[in-house]
Scaffold this motif. Sequence first.
Motif, PDB file in Angstrom:
ATOM      1  N   ASN A 166       7.167   1.735  -4.290  1.00  0.00           N
ATOM      2  CA  ASN A 166       7.173   1.652  -3.338  1.00  0.00           C
ATOM      3  C   ASN A 166       6.227  -0.165  -2.836  1.00  0.00           C
ATOM      4  OD1 ASN A 166       9.485   2.415  -2.965  1.00  0.00           O
ATOM      5  ND2 ASN A 166       8.427   4.033  -1.777  1.00  0.00           N
ATOM      6  N   TYR A 167       5.375   0.003  -3.217  1.00  0.00           N
ATOM      7  CA  TYR A 167       4.403  -1.007  -2.691  1.00  0.00           C
ATOM      8  C   TYR A 167       3.921  -1.874  -3.920  1.00  0.00           C
ATOM      9  CZ  TYR A 167      -0.658  -2.493  -2.713  1.00  0.00           C
ATOM     10  OH  TYR A 167      -1.413  -3.732  -2.449  1.00  0.00           O
ATOM     11  N   ALA A 169       7.336  -3.504  -5.578  1.00  0.00           N
ATOM     12  CA  ALA A 169       8.580  -3.658  -5.133  1.00  0.00           C
ATOM     13  C   ALA A 169       8.018  -4.390  -3.702  1.00  0.00           C
ATOM     14  CB  ALA A 169       9.579  -2.519  -4.530  1.00  0.00           C
ATOM     15  N   MET A 170       7.460  -3.982  -2.438  1.00  0.00           N
ATOM     16  CA  MET A 170       7.034  -4.944  -1.611  1.00  0.00           C
ATOM     17  C   MET A 170       6.890  -6.385  -2.343  1.00  0.00           C
ATOM     18  SD  MET A 170       4.736  -4.080   1.529  1.00  0.00           S
ATOM     19  CE  MET A 170       2.803  -3.920   0.652  1.00  0.00           C
ATOM     20  N   LEU A 171       5.672  -6.129  -3.250  1.00  0.00           N
ATOM     21  CA  LEU A 171       5.128  -7.119  -3.397  1.00  0.00           C
ATOM     22  C   LEU A 171       6.257  -8.273  -4.158  1.00  0.00           C
ATOM     23  CD1 LEU A 171       1.393  -5.879  -4.437  1.00  0.00           C
ATOM     24  CD2 LEU A 171       2.234  -8.059  -2.678  1.00  0.00           C
ATOM     25  N   ALA A 173       9.377  -8.476  -3.766  1.00  0.00           N
ATOM     26  CA  ALA A 173      10.112  -9.119  -3.418  1.00  0.00           C
ATOM     27  C   ALA A 173      10.000 -10.361  -2.139  1.00  0.00           C
ATOM     28  CB  ALA A 173      11.149  -8.578  -2.549  1.00  0.00           C
ATOM     29  N   ALA A 174       8.106  -9.837  -1.796  1.00  0.00           N
ATOM     30  CA  ALA A 174       8.228 -11.128  -0.808  1.00  0.00           C
ATOM     31  C   ALA A 174       7.339 -12.161  -1.265  1.00  0.00           C
ATOM     32  CB  ALA A 174       7.055 -10.221   0.111  1.00  0.00           C
TER      33      ALA A 174
END
Length: 190
Positions: A166-167, A169-171, A173-174
């Motif tokens: 999840n961490y 994926a956040m990095l 995507a942003a």
Amino acid sequence: MNSRHIFSSASLPEQLSHRERFNLWRDMHYAQVATVEVGISDLPFEATLDATAIGPLTFAKMSGTINRVTRTPHSIRLAPPETYTFVMNLGASDIAGNYGATDIAMHTGSAFLDASQPQQFAGGDKNIWANLVLPRKLLDDTFAGIEDRQGRLIPHDNEAMGLLRNYLAMLGAAELPSTPSLLDHIDVTP
């Protein structure tokens, strides 16, 4: 230094054949990365390597019809020995092979810790291979005996693995944070 690089087969000349596009992409990939050799499925070739570097950490995701990855003793000599890599299967099909003398079957979402051993893995027709490259010192200082855990499967349902996915994926995507304190936090968070 913080940066993001995307290397895609979509940017290769369209007039090249399927095999010529793969050969060119593979040669460029090997010249830039030089840590693994790759092979492709029988589907028309497509591949994207999306790599984000934040300080000493690198998160790279390779997606497409790359279905085989091999690391030889020769390529290990070319790779920096001061890193560990979490190798993750983020695709829909299983990836299986060997890491040194250990057989590993990675279902979607699972991973293993790589400390640069010879390896050979194969997946389905389309895959998403992901790597999180970290300084050895960061993990050695945080987790006693971490080197002894290389090649052990981390199952997809492991809570820490879920948090890491999840961490990342956040990095991925942003946009990278611009605040130095946030970048410093990412640099040192194992």
